[in-house]
Design a protein around this motif. Sequence first.
Motif, mmCIF file in Angstrom:
data_model
loop_
_atom_site.group_PDB
_atom_site.id
_atom_site.type_symbol
_atom_site.label_atom_id
_atom_site.label_comp_id
_atom_site.label_asym_id
_atom_site.label_seq_id
_atom_site.Cartn_x
_atom_site.Cartn_y
_atom_site.Cartn_z
ATOM 1 N N ARG A 191 0.826 -1.208 0.000
ATOM 2 C CA ARG A 191 0.000 0.000 0.000
ATOM 3 C C ARG A 191 0.866 1.265 0.000
ATOM 4 O O ARG A 191 0.571 2.237 -0.700
ATOM 5 N N ASN A 192 1.923 1.265 0.787
ATOM 6 C CA ASN A 192 2.760 2.462 0.882
ATOM 7 C C ASN A 192 3.492 2.765 -0.414
ATOM 8 O O ASN A 192 3.716 3.928 -0.753
ATOM 9 N N VAL A 193 3.885 1.730 -1.156
ATOM 10 C CA VAL A 193 4.653 1.945 -2.388
ATOM 11 C C VAL A 193 3.741 2.198 -3.574
ATOM 12 O O VAL A 193 4.013 3.080 -4.401
ATOM 13 N N VAL A 194 2.647 1.439 -3.681
ATOM 14 C CA VAL A 194 1.765 1.575 -4.840
ATOM 15 C C VAL A 194 1.159 2.967 -4.918
ATOM 16 O O VAL A 194 0.985 3.521 -6.010
ATOM 17 N N LYS A 195 0.857 3.578 -3.772
ATOM 18 C CA LYS A 195 0.226 4.896 -3.800
ATOM 19 C C LYS A 195 1.170 5.995 -4.285
ATOM 20 O O LYS A 195 0.741 7.136 -4.483
ATOM 21 N N SER A 221 7.430 0.235 -14.653
ATOM 22 C CA SER A 221 8.593 0.194 -13.755
ATOM 23 C C SER A 221 8.427 -0.929 -12.736
ATOM 24 O O SER A 221 8.606 -0.731 -11.539
ATOM 25 N N THR A 222 8.085 -2.122 -13.214
ATOM 26 C CA THR A 222 7.795 -3.237 -12.318
ATOM 27 C C THR A 222 8.993 -3.585 -11.438
ATOM 28 O O THR A 222 8.844 -3.818 -10.228
ATOM 29 N N VAL A 224 11.520 -1.679 -10.516
ATOM 30 C CA VAL A 224 11.787 -0.615 -9.541
ATOM 31 C C VAL A 224 10.776 -0.670 -8.404
ATOM 32 O O VAL A 224 11.136 -0.544 -7.223
ATOM 33 N N VAL A 225 9.507 -0.853 -8.740
ATOM 34 C CA VAL A 225 8.456 -0.932 -7.721
ATOM 35 C C VAL A 225 8.698 -2.132 -6.804
ATOM 36 O O VAL A 225 8.605 -2.021 -5.570
ATOM 37 N N ALA A 226 9.026 -3.287 -7.386
ATOM 38 C CA ALA A 226 9.276 -4.484 -6.580
ATOM 39 C C ALA A 226 10.475 -4.285 -5.658
ATOM 40 O O ALA A 226 10.466 -4.732 -4.506
ATOM 41 N N SER A 227 11.504 -3.593 -6.164
ATOM 42 C CA SER A 227 12.678 -3.337 -5.335
ATOM 43 C C SER A 227 12.339 -2.440 -4.143
ATOM 44 O O SER A 227 12.809 -2.677 -3.019
ATOM 45 N N ARG A 228 11.516 -1.434 -4.371
ATOM 46 C CA ARG A 228 11.124 -0.549 -3.268
ATOM 47 C C ARG A 228 10.248 -1.281 -2.261
ATOM 48 O O ARG A 228 10.353 -1.061 -1.043
ATOM 49 N N ALA A 247 11.418 -9.865 -3.820
ATOM 50 C CA ALA A 247 9.988 -9.546 -3.886
ATOM 51 C C ALA A 247 9.622 -9.315 -5.345
ATOM 52 O O ALA A 247 10.375 -8.636 -6.071
ATOM 53 N N ARG A 248 8.505 -9.858 -5.775
ATOM 54 C CA ARG A 248 8.073 -9.740 -7.165
ATOM 55 C C ARG A 248 6.566 -9.480 -7.221
ATOM 56 O O ARG A 248 5.808 -10.016 -6.428
ATOM 57 N N ILE A 249 6.170 -8.638 -8.178
ATOM 58 C CA ILE A 249 4.745 -8.407 -8.426
ATOM 59 C C ILE A 249 4.233 -9.537 -9.305
ATOM 60 O O ILE A 249 4.737 -9.755 -10.401
ATOM 61 N N THR A 250 3.235 -10.261 -8.825
ATOM 62 C CA THR A 250 2.693 -11.396 -9.567
ATOM 63 C C THR A 250 1.364 -11.078 -10.246
ATOM 64 O O THR A 250 0.937 -11.837 -11.120
#
Length: 333
Positions: A191-195, A221-222, A224-228, A247-250
Amino acid sequence: MNDQIVVEEKFITGHKNGGLVLIIYLIITAAAVAGLIYGIAIGPEDVLIGITLAWIALGWIPLCGLKVLRPNEALVLVLFGKYLGTLKGDGFYYVNPFCSAINPASRTRLGQSGDVGTPEAGASMESAGSKKISLKVMTLSNSKQKVNDVLGNPVEVAIAVTWRVADTAKAVFSVENYKEYLSLQCDTAVRNVVKIYPYDVSDDVDTTGDGVADNGSLRGSTEVVASRIKEEIQEKVRDAGLEIVDARITYLSYAPEIAAAMLQRQQAAAVVDARKLIVDGAVGMVEMALDRLSENHTVDLDEERKAAMVSNLLVVLCGNKDAQPVVNSGSLY
């Protein structure tokens, strides 16, 4: 957790003598049974019979100190409420029979590798209620979450987090249940990163915090987002003795209530981009045609005829359907 007492991890070594203790126990037990039979056979030997019966009744207590560990397993042991140490490494151990193993997350079932659902056929009861702590790398797949991006659009996101227990003492004593704690921190980090990001690239959005608009987006930027997300989770669970390996976005998509509208928007944007490309190419072709006609003096056209020719060529080149040719059998004018 800063106000809590931090328990430092310490290892119990030199106790791989479980096999020897078991052999000694079996010999003493066999001798006790033989002494009982002998005491009854030769007469009422109350002392001998009492000793052998006492051993047969209470001799199982030393067996509580036998511990078997497989590779990448650990046991956190306490003695009368005090942290005694951690057993690590495969082997057959013997420790104080009055110490007990602690693992508050032993019966917690999350959507992760090696820890899904309840024990069924083929799953041992040892794995269901074992106090052993797995040191293997595991993957936690949290359920999809509906989160608003930086533009307020609801999106659905799911992540897979690869993690392991790095400090058994912190994992057991710093938090109530380290598996549930990890799952909660994963949800919070998402939630904190996606927003911070828009779903697609958007103008005037700063995703890096440097005050300059950039091209960052959830879809583009998948990595970069996953890294954060990984960094934020690691920051939260470090004091719980956990290490985030990856961590990976699935799963990533617009929420169902706006998915159709956003699809139309994307289709319209794609059509506009395609039209821009077609127009740019058509203008270049018209310019080339006029230049070639002028260079070769094939035909001399006044400004009015040039405008008509440009109009006709643009209609032909930019149209959605093939043009129907019309043969002019008359004069040029």
